[in-house]
Design a protein around this motif. Structure first.
Motif, mmCIF file in Angstrom:
data_model
loop_
_atom_site.group_PDB
_atom_site.id
_atom_site.type_symbol
_atom_site.label_atom_id
_atom_site.label_comp_id
_atom_site.label_asym_id
_atom_site.label_seq_id
_atom_site.Cartn_x
_atom_site.Cartn_y
_atom_site.Cartn_z
ATOM 1 N N VAL A 272 -9.547 2.529 -4.024
ATOM 2 C CA VAL A 272 -9.984 1.904 -4.927
ATOM 3 C C VAL A 272 -11.229 0.916 -4.534
ATOM 4 N N SER A 273 -11.144 0.526 -3.436
ATOM 5 C CA SER A 273 -12.425 -0.138 -2.569
ATOM 6 C C SER A 273 -13.553 0.653 -2.500
ATOM 7 N N VAL A 274 -13.574 1.958 -2.602
ATOM 8 C CA VAL A 274 -14.971 2.717 -2.287
ATOM 9 C C VAL A 274 -15.412 3.051 -3.755
ATOM 10 N N ALA B 109 8.990 9.209 -0.944
ATOM 11 C CA ALA B 109 8.598 9.001 0.508
ATOM 12 C C ALA B 109 7.411 9.805 1.214
ATOM 13 N N ASP B 110 6.555 10.081 0.399
ATOM 14 C CA ASP B 110 5.463 10.805 0.795
ATOM 15 C C ASP B 110 4.181 9.789 0.396
ATOM 16 N N SER B 111 3.362 9.784 1.385
ATOM 17 C CA SER B 111 2.105 8.861 1.138
ATOM 18 C C SER B 111 1.375 9.294 0.103
ATOM 19 N N ASP B 112 0.947 10.397 0.079
ATOM 20 C CA ASP B 112 -0.116 10.968 -0.928
ATOM 21 C C ASP B 112 0.574 10.856 -2.417
ATOM 22 N N THR B 113 1.746 11.225 -2.343
ATOM 23 C CA THR B 113 2.419 11.343 -3.931
ATOM 24 C C THR B 113 2.150 9.578 -4.327
ATOM 25 N N GLN B 114 2.756 8.907 -3.331
ATOM 26 C CA GLN B 114 2.808 7.488 -3.586
ATOM 27 C C GLN B 114 1.450 7.028 -4.111
ATOM 28 N N CYS B 115 0.397 7.342 -3.319
ATOM 29 C CA CYS B 115 -0.808 6.845 -3.236
ATOM 30 C C CYS B 115 -1.499 7.108 -4.984
ATOM 31 N N LEU B 116 -1.235 8.656 -5.286
ATOM 32 C CA LEU B 116 -1.676 8.851 -6.386
ATOM 33 C C LEU B 116 -1.200 7.914 -7.962
ATOM 34 N N ILE B 117 0.363 7.919 -7.623
ATOM 35 C CA ILE B 117 0.913 7.030 -8.582
ATOM 36 C C ILE B 117 0.562 5.828 -8.551
ATOM 37 N N GLU B 118 0.289 5.267 -7.299
ATOM 38 C CA GLU B 118 -0.219 3.609 -7.401
ATOM 39 C C GLU B 118 -1.681 3.382 -7.940
ATOM 40 N N LEU C 173 -16.788 13.802 -0.236
ATOM 41 C CA LEU C 173 -15.328 14.435 -0.137
ATOM 42 C C LEU C 173 -14.779 13.408 0.521
ATOM 43 N N TRP C 174 -13.740 12.758 0.145
ATOM 44 C CA TRP C 174 -12.973 11.471 0.746
ATOM 45 C C TRP C 174 -11.556 12.135 0.869
ATOM 46 N N ASN D 87 -2.902 5.083 -10.290
ATOM 47 C CA ASN D 87 -2.729 5.025 -11.736
ATOM 48 C C ASN D 87 -2.311 3.761 -12.156
ATOM 49 N N ARG D 88 -1.624 2.943 -11.648
ATOM 50 C CA ARG D 88 -1.469 1.484 -11.949
ATOM 51 C C ARG D 88 -2.573 0.499 -11.556
ATOM 52 N N MET D 89 -3.229 0.933 -10.555
ATOM 53 C CA MET D 89 -4.229 0.069 -10.064
ATOM 54 C C MET D 89 -5.623 0.114 -10.930
ATOM 55 N N LEU D 90 -5.979 1.379 -11.360
ATOM 56 C CA LEU D 90 -7.144 1.666 -12.009
ATOM 57 C C LEU D 90 -6.769 1.208 -13.530
ATOM 58 N N HIS D 91 -5.643 1.345 -14.095
ATOM 59 C CA HIS D 91 -5.467 0.991 -15.445
ATOM 60 C C HIS D 91 -5.515 -0.702 -15.367
ATOM 61 N N GLU D 92 -4.786 -1.355 -14.362
ATOM 62 C CA GLU D 92 -5.029 -2.834 -14.648
ATOM 63 C C GLU D 92 -6.558 -3.293 -14.085
ATOM 64 N N GLY D 93 -7.165 -2.505 -13.556
ATOM 65 C CA GLY D 93 -8.593 -2.986 -13.330
ATOM 66 C C GLY D 93 -9.540 -2.926 -14.551
#
Length: 237
Positions: A198-200, A220-229, A183-184, A231-237
């Protein structure tokens, strides 16, 4: 076999949380949401669940910091207070036993399939809550239970080291359900970071690995923004 899930707690808490969760699912990597029963946003959350069938729904058991189904308010104010009361008071245990049954039956009445179970403030680790929960949902439950070993993006805290030992205790092997492996997010509550997630991921190995989120609003919500970001990072990777 490896499975990674991105789970939002508190689905049904209120309409803002519901909107943020669905937005994070449609535009981000959110795979599941844990439903709270009997809360101001529960009815809307159930409708949204049916409108988004790819979002896996679980049960978010709550026995503190919420609106109970069995009484007007909880007789305790904090998770610690709840834990002590349940441990030492027969009356408290009866209240919790009744509440667990009411919440589970309320979930069943939604007609949704329960894919997983966890608990508000992680109180399913309490021995009485765990025992009652397992007895209530029964051996026929085909989902998974949040029981993963805590993993940290930052420095582990002493309290969570105790939690870690408890989660790996022998009674873990006696639980009749599929259990998450890790659990992270415990050390990043309301402050998840996409780069850290992404690093882990490359080092996770086999098992069911859960990343826990608490979206509260769309903007302006950290967790919402993280989930959207993510999506971009994992697809780019």
């Amino acid at each position: 076999m490896q499975r990674i899930v991105y789970i939002a707690d508190d689905f049904g808490l209120d309409n803002n949380v519901n909107d943020a969760i669905v937005h994070s699912h449609r535009n981000g990597v959110l795979t599941g949401a844990a439903l709270m029963l009997g809360q101001p946003g529960t009815e809307q959350a159930v409708r949204m669940a049916y409108e988004n069938p790819q979002l896996e729904i679980g049960w978010h058991l709550h026995v503190v910091d919420s609106q109970p189904l069995s009484c007007s308010e909880w007789p305790w104010q904090t998770p610690t207070g709840a834990g002590f009361a349940i441990g030492f008071s027969r009356r408290a245990r009866e209240l919790v036993r009744k509440e667990i049954e009411l919440q589970w039956n309320a979930f069943l009445r939604t007609g949704l399939t329960c894919r997983f179970v966890n608990a508000h403030h992680h109180l399913c680790i309490h021995p009485f809550v765990r025992k009652t929960l397992v007895a209530t949902i029964g051996d026929e439950f085909d989902g998974w239970l949040r029981w993963g070993q805590p993993r940290f993006f930052g420095r582990s805290q002493a309290g969570y080291q105790i939690l870690d030992r408890w989660l790996q205790a022998p009674h873990r092997r006696r639980l009749p359900f599929t259990l998450s492996s890790t659990l992270w997010g415990i050390d990043r509550t309301f402050a998840m970071n996409a780069s850290e997630v992404v690093s882990v991921i490359p080092d996770l190995g086999d098992g069911l690995h859960e990343f826990m989120f608490h979206p509260r609003q769309i903007n302006a919500d950290s967790d919402t923004q993280c989930l959207i970001e993510l999506n971009r990072m994992l697809h780019e990777g």
